[in-house]
Design a protein around this motif. Structure first.
Motif, short mmCIF file in Angstrom:
data_model
loop_
_atom_site.label_atom_id
_atom_site.label_comp_id
_atom_site.label_asym_id
_atom_site.label_seq_id
_atom_site.Cartn_x
_atom_site.Cartn_y
_atom_site.Cartn_z
N ARG A 256 0.84 -1.20 0.00
CA ARG A 256 0.00 0.00 0.00
C ARG A 256 0.87 1.25 0.00
O ARG A 256 0.54 2.25 -0.61
N ARG A 257 2.03 1.19 0.65
CA ARG A 257 2.85 2.39 0.76
C ARG A 257 3.86 2.51 -0.38
O ARG A 257 4.18 3.61 -0.80
N HIS A 258 4.36 1.40 -0.90
CA HIS A 258 5.40 1.47 -1.92
C HIS A 258 4.95 0.69 -3.14
O HIS A 258 4.94 -0.54 -3.14
N GLY A 259 4.56 1.44 -4.19
CA GLY A 259 4.17 0.80 -5.43
C GLY A 259 5.32 0.77 -6.42
O GLY A 259 6.47 0.99 -6.08
N ILE A 260 5.00 0.46 -7.66
CA ILE A 260 5.99 0.45 -8.74
C ILE A 260 6.05 1.86 -9.33
O ILE A 260 7.05 2.56 -9.19
N ASP A 261 4.98 2.25 -9.99
CA ASP A 261 4.88 3.63 -10.48
C ASP A 261 3.96 4.46 -9.59
O ASP A 261 4.06 5.69 -9.57
N TYR B 82 -4.06 4.90 -14.58
CA TYR B 82 -4.72 3.71 -14.06
C TYR B 82 -5.38 2.92 -15.19
O TYR B 82 -5.65 3.46 -16.26
N ARG B 83 -5.66 1.64 -14.92
CA ARG B 83 -6.41 0.81 -15.87
C ARG B 83 -7.90 1.11 -15.69
O ARG B 83 -8.60 0.44 -14.92
N VAL B 84 -8.35 2.12 -16.38
CA VAL B 84 -9.71 2.58 -16.20
C VAL B 84 -10.34 2.80 -17.56
O VAL B 84 -9.68 3.22 -18.51
N ASP B 85 -11.61 2.46 -17.68
CA ASP B 85 -12.36 2.73 -18.90
C ASP B 85 -12.86 4.16 -18.83
O ASP B 85 -13.85 4.46 -18.17
N ALA B 86 -12.15 5.06 -19.49
CA ALA B 86 -12.50 6.47 -19.46
C ALA B 86 -13.23 6.91 -20.72
O ALA B 86 -13.49 8.10 -20.91
N THR C 182 0.19 -4.53 -11.25
CA THR C 182 0.60 -5.60 -12.16
C THR C 182 -0.58 -6.45 -12.61
O THR C 182 -0.39 -7.41 -13.36
N GLY C 183 -1.79 -6.09 -12.18
CA GLY C 183 -2.96 -6.88 -12.54
C GLY C 183 -3.52 -6.52 -13.90
O GLY C 183 -2.96 -5.70 -14.64
#
Length: 303
Positions: free
Chosen positions: A8-13, A125-129, A46-47
């Motif tokens: 939760r605190r340290h992601g990739i990007d 984000y992986r979002v349908d915009a 990564t999902g």
């Protein structure tokens, strides 16, 4: 060096501040405007899961982060991200409160500001915009239905909550009271066919009958012909807006919330139910329906 485990605190990007309830980030197109998000805590960089995007537009009180927070549990349950824009008061002149509601003010196109924010979310984000679920109450309801007129192809579902001033889907009245002159005003053609493909909810409290803030007379700066054509209070005006949609062949889900006055939080259960149905495709063929729902929310008046 190999990347460590994602937390939760340290992601990739993404960092701690890009997940859950985010801070307000300035809009790249125009940093006078900003927005905050709620991103479900289990979002995995990564999902492969894709998320729907909800846009929650504040009213005159500019309680953007509170609307964001009220959608958080819904987003967790339905795999959505919510974007809450902040259109600050006092642009151009210190006393200005209503500019964004009418889409264009002082050279600013608020619809384009919002779409720029949406684009920024889509990059991150992986979002349908491509097609948005939109809700706005009071001043936000004004913005949402006018945005729908200009960009129906970008809207999947529009929840229009208790707008004080409505733009009837009627070319007999000039903009903003009606859609007369919309093409000249904004350089786009009103696309009724595209609007028929949008799920539309109109929602208002059964006790939302005050008129002190929404009466426009010929002495007022906002006055245009037809400004008083839709009725006296927000219930009357929303019903007039509904009739104008239905006359154009656009079905409307019309929800009246018992016991609720002009309180945006008290109608959110009805909004959540509407979005749930749209996301689950539970309604089958779209059709009009009218509901009376029990409010659940803090007694905080919303402009």
């Amino acid at each position: 060096m190999a990347a460590g485990p994602v937390s939760r605190r340290h992601g990739i990007d993404l960092s701690y501040y890009d997940l859950g309830r985010t801070p307000f980030f300035a809009c790249e197109l125009d940093p006078r405007f900003s927005s905050c998000l709620y991103v479900p805590e289990d979002y995995d960089e990564t999902g492969t899961k894709r998320y729907d995007l909800i846009v929650a537009v504040h009213g005159t009180d500019r309680t953007a982060s509170e609307y964001r927070d009220r959608f958080a549990a819904f987003c967790d349950e339905h795999d959505c991200i919510v974007l809450a824009p902040l259109f600050p008061a006092g642009l151009g002149r210190r006393t200005e409160l209503h500019d964004y509601k009418f889409i264009r003010y002082g050279g600013i196109r608020f619809d384009r500001i919002l779409l720029s924010m949406v684009d920024e979310v889509a990059v991150k984000y992986r979002v349908d915009a491509s097609r948005l679920l939109m809700h706005g109450f009071s001043g936000g309801g004004q913005f949402v239905h006018r945005f729908l007129y200009l960009h129906p192809e970008r809207v999947r579902a529009a929840s229009i909550g208790a707008p004080g001033l409505v733009t009837l889907l009627d070319p007999r009245w000039p903009w903003w009271a009606g859609t007369g002159g919309l093409s000249e005003e904004f350089g786009v053609r009103l696309d009724i066919d595209a609007m028929r493909g949008v799920a539309v909810q109109m929602v208002v409290g059964a006790d939302d009958t005050d008129t002190w803030e929404i009466t426009v007379t010929e002495r007022d700066e906002l006055w245009v012909e037809g400004a008083d054509a839709a009725g006296a209070n927000r219930i009357d005006r929303l019903e007039s807006l509904r009739r104008s949609f239905e006359a154009a062949g656009i079905p409307v889900r019309f929800d009246v919330v018992p016991g609720a006055a002009h309180n945006g939080f008290d109608v959110l259960d009805a909004v959540h139910a509407f979005f749930h149905d749209e996301l689950a495709h539970a309604r089958g063929p779209r059709g009009a329906c009218t509901g009376m729902l029990t409010p659940d929310g803090a007694d905080v008046p919303q402009g």
